[in-house]
Enzyme design. Sequence first.
Site, PDB file in Angstrom:
ATOM      1  N   CYS A 156       0.857  -1.185  -0.126  1.00 48.84           N
ATOM      2  CA  CYS A 156      -0.021   0.060   0.047  1.00 48.84           C
ATOM      3  C   CYS A 156       0.773   1.190   0.037  1.00 48.84           C
ATOM      4  CB  CYS A 156      -1.081   0.107   1.297  1.00 48.84           C
ATOM      5  SG  CYS A 156      -2.355  -1.259   1.059  1.00 48.84           S
ATOM      6  N   SER A 157       1.998   1.116   0.310  1.00 47.18           N
ATOM      7  CA  SER A 157       3.036   2.359   0.415  1.00 47.18           C
ATOM      8  C   SER A 157       3.606   2.398  -1.180  1.00 47.18           C
ATOM      9  CB  SER A 157       4.011   2.323   1.375  1.00 47.18           C
ATOM     10  OG  SER A 157       3.239   2.480   2.482  1.00 47.18           O
TER      11      SER A 157
END
Length: 373
Positions: A156-157
């Site tokens: 997600c980063s």
Amino acid sequence: MHQPVISGTGVFTPSETITNEELVEAFNAYVDLFNEENKAAIEAGEVEAKAYSSVDFIVAASGIHQRHVMDKTGVLDPKVMHPLLRQRSDDEPGIMAEMALGACGKALKSAGKAAEDVDAVIVAASNMERAYPAIAIEVQELLGISGFGFDMNVACSSATFGIQAAADMIRSGSARAILVVNPEICSGHLEWRDRDCHFIFGDVCTATLVERKEDAAGEHFDIISTRCLTQFSNNIRNNNGFLRRSRPDGVKDRRDMQFMQNGRKVFKEVLPIVARHMLGHMQDNGVAPADLRRMWLHQANKAMNDFIGKKVLGRVPEAGEQPNILQDYANTSSAGSIIAFSKYSDDFQSGDVGIICSFGAGYSVGSVILRKA
């Protein structure tokens, strides 16, 4: 050293949507099928009966009302419960590259640039449809970009880590302009048959153009600073991969081959890390909470964003200081914070400061401090 800026963003949104009502109807039909097929084992105590989901449960747990997907027919079929995407020949553009074209075109248009102005493509996403060749090189070819491309995955980063990589290359002079692209087909790795998570994800693609300040053709945001952090955790995991067939269970339908999360532990452990990361990053760059006009946060869960906003600002955020888009898009992994930035940055005035922040599996946290030029 060159000053890197964000001069354009683009969002490709799939045309198909699944509302909570549609999702619950399909999931509960699957529950009925499962419980009937396993009736004897359930009565013998060998198998646990599955429970119904509900719209109220989904909204209370996440704040999500709908999600966009590349295919809804398979997801809403109680006998399938996953996307049905057609097989493509190797001579056709892959589905992730196709999504990327839509987002990149919008990012280039918003920046007033063309493909020939770009030196590199970074495709940063949670999952790639193949190991090689890199999706980024395919996107580069389809756009007609000279230079190079590569893929990266920090779950997600991925978007914020990709922006840091691009900004560092711009600063050093190794590239003039870089497209950071985030094609997320989260519906492909979600376990739609699990009540605790079947509502979490949606599909989307975002693109961000990072370039030298002196080359920016219009309005842009100076990238003041980027910062990344990783800390190993098994609380968000997916065990699928190219070695799967070599293991004892082979390609057996196993739960751990899709998205898995210990939600309570993630909430308890990752949120303090994110708040400390953001506050430390801001402090080191002379940005006080009162200086911050807006936070564009990872769109995983409304309660998470509310917690982070309050911790960073020291008070409950006012309307507009911490915009959410997950009610319409759901969790789109790395793309969520970029959607929020793209949709809620046009009202910034010169000198206004904001921060993009993502967090997720790894654990990973990435933040980008921006100032409107």
